[in-house]
Design a protein around this motif. Structure first.
Motif, PDB file in Angstrom:
ATOM      1  N   UNK A   1      21.376  36.598  39.512  1.00 35.68           N
ATOM      2  CA  UNK A   1      20.679  36.222  40.742  1.00 35.68           C
ATOM      3  C   UNK A   1      19.189  36.100  40.458  1.00 35.68           C
ATOM      4  N   UNK A   2      18.564  35.063  40.996  1.00 37.20           N
ATOM      5  CA  UNK A   2      17.171  34.741  40.695  1.00 37.20           C
ATOM      6  C   UNK A   2      16.313  34.900  41.938  1.00 37.20           C
ATOM      7  N   UNK A   3      15.197  35.596  41.780  1.00 38.52           N
ATOM      8  CA  UNK A   3      14.237  35.772  42.867  1.00 38.52           C
ATOM      9  C   UNK A   3      12.834  35.487  42.361  1.00 38.52           C
ATOM     10  N   UNK A   4      11.994  34.965  43.249  1.00 43.30           N
ATOM     11  CA  UNK A   4      10.590  34.745  42.907  1.00 43.30           C
ATOM     12  C   UNK A   4       9.880  36.090  42.866  1.00 43.30           C
TER      13      UNK A   4
ATOM     14  N   UNK B   1       6.432  24.726  41.882  1.00 45.82           N
ATOM     15  CA  UNK B   1       6.321  23.717  42.950  1.00 45.82           C
ATOM     16  C   UNK B   1       7.598  22.878  43.017  1.00 45.82           C
ATOM     17  N   UNK B   2       8.236  22.866  44.173  1.00 41.72           N
ATOM     18  CA  UNK B   2       9.456  22.085  44.353  1.00 41.72           C
ATOM     19  C   UNK B   2      10.677  22.660  43.686  1.00 41.72           C
ATOM     20  N   UNK B   3      10.594  23.919  43.266  1.00 36.12           N
ATOM     21  CA  UNK B   3      11.682  24.554  42.511  1.00 36.12           C
ATOM     22  C   UNK B   3      12.382  25.594  43.371  1.00 36.12           C
ATOM     23  N   UNK B   4      13.705  25.489  43.447  1.00 34.63           N
ATOM     24  CA  UNK B   4      14.506  26.472  44.182  1.00 34.63           C
ATOM     25  C   UNK B   4      15.699  26.884  43.314  1.00 34.63           C
TER      26      UNK B   4
ATOM     27  N   UNK C   1      18.656  20.164  38.487  1.00 34.79           N
ATOM     28  CA  UNK C   1      17.418  19.415  38.702  1.00 34.79           C
ATOM     29  C   UNK C   1      16.232  20.343  38.878  1.00 34.79           C
ATOM     30  N   UNK C   2      16.428  21.451  39.582  1.00 34.32           N
ATOM     31  CA  UNK C   2      15.321  22.370  39.814  1.00 34.32           C
ATOM     32  C   UNK C   2      14.866  23.045  38.526  1.00 34.32           C
ATOM     33  N   UNK C   3      15.784  23.320  37.628  1.00 34.28           N
ATOM     34  CA  UNK C   3      15.398  23.897  36.337  1.00 34.28           C
ATOM     35  C   UNK C   3      14.613  22.876  35.520  1.00 34.28           C
ATOM     36  N   UNK C   4      15.082  21.662  35.516  1.00 36.65           N
ATOM     37  CA  UNK C   4      14.358  20.604  34.800  1.00 36.65           C
ATOM     38  C   UNK C   4      12.967  20.406  35.393  1.00 36.65           C
ATOM     39  N   UNK C   5      12.890  20.450  36.712  1.00 38.58           N
ATOM     40  CA  UNK C   5      11.592  20.293  37.364  1.00 38.58           C
ATOM     41  C   UNK C   5      10.654  21.429  36.968  1.00 38.58           C
ATOM     42  N   UNK C   6      11.173  22.643  36.915  1.00 36.19           N
ATOM     43  CA  UNK C   6      10.343  23.774  36.508  1.00 36.19           C
ATOM     44  C   UNK C   6       9.803  23.579  35.094  1.00 36.19           C
TER      45      UNK C   6
ATOM     46  N   UNK D   1      -2.423  17.957  35.802  1.00 40.54           N
ATOM     47  CA  UNK D   1      -1.580  17.862  36.981  1.00 40.54           C
ATOM     48  C   UNK D   1      -0.298  17.130  36.619  1.00 40.54           C
ATOM     49  N   UNK D   2       0.781  17.461  37.311  1.00 44.78           N
ATOM     50  CA  UNK D   2       2.056  16.770  37.070  1.00 44.78           C
ATOM     51  C   UNK D   2       1.905  15.292  37.408  1.00 44.78           C
ATOM     52  N   UNK D   3       2.347  14.449  36.498  1.00 39.76           N
ATOM     53  CA  UNK D   3       2.198  12.995  36.653  1.00 39.76           C
ATOM     54  C   UNK D   3       3.577  12.351  36.710  1.00 39.76           C
TER      55      UNK D   3
END
Length: 246
Positions: free
Chosen positions: A147-150, A161-164, A223-228, A240-242
């Protein structure tokens, strides 16, 4: 009146620097992947991830591939990259290859590491503690979903940002007694066991790095892992993310 030319020169110089920085930041982010983890099939995972990055972000990639336990050819390409991405396991690097790897990671250059990066170099196990700031002490048994928590107030960190991310199927790494100067972004738990840090950042010799103990084949499809990871690549490079426009 005599100060006017000086002010004008300073203003012009400031504009020139702005244009130079803008031009530099418009160049694709050059990421060098170091692949050599048969346990988690890095040579199956990373080509697909590279395609994802190059399709969606202002990124170009190269990939260096393990050919033997003590051989990761092409490490001279680290000299020309913007960020190194480490995903290999217990390699016995030596001689010039070990020196090239050590030179990069000890000089404050941007670095992103996943999963087995904590024990990437069997001939330099101190890499985990000295550079990543971790303290890999094996892992819990396979089976329980992590289980993952911030962590704390890390929700506003640019890497998230944008990661869940809420859960991951791979075994939970043990990383207690890690370096005091890491900033933990994500924590992981399994039933009946202590909480462990799953992802963190660190500043080392003035440079930024990011590490996550996640990185199984299923997680890499998220997708969220890739985004991270994409966020981390730009963050470590202080850019900055481009995103690419459709």
């Amino acid at each position: 009146m005599q100060k006017l030319p000086v002010l004008m020169v300073a203003f012009i110089w400031s504009l020139m620097l702005s244009f130079i920085n803008a031009a530099e930041n418009s160049k694709p982010l050059k990421v060098c992947f170091l692949s050599g983890c048969p346990t988690y099939h890095s040579e199956k995972i990373l080509p697909d991830f590279q395609t994802f990055l190059e399709k969606n972000y202002n990124v170009t990639t190269t990939r260096l591939v393990r050919v033997a336990d003590d051989d990761l050819p092409g490490l001279e390409q680290l000299e020309d990259c913007d960020v190194a991405f480490v995903f290999f396991k217990r390699m016995k690097l030596k001689g010039e290859q070990l020196e090239r790897f050590q030179k990069y990671v000890t000089s404050g250059r941007p670095l992103v590491g996943v999963r087995t990066a904590s024990h990437a170099v069997q001939t330099w196990l101190e890499f985990d503690r000295q550079i990543l700031g971790g303290n890999y002490q094996n892992h819990h048994a396979n089976g329980p979903v992590t289980n993952i928590d911030i962590a704390g107030n890390a929700a506003t960190h640019p890497i998230l940002a944008g990661v869940k991310l809420t859960a991951a199927p791979e075994s939970l790494y043990k990383n207690s007694d890690h370096a005091a100067d890491i900033q933990v972004l994500l924590n992981g738990t399994i039933p009946g066991q202590p909480t462990e840090p799953l992802a963190w950042t660190r500043t080392h010799h003035g440079g930024r790095l990011f590490y996550t103990s996640l990185g199984g084949e299923e997680t890499f499809q998220e997708t969220d892992f890739r985004r991270m990871l994409a966020n981390a690549l730009f963050w470590t490079a202080k850019r900055d993310v481009e995103l690419k426009t459709p």
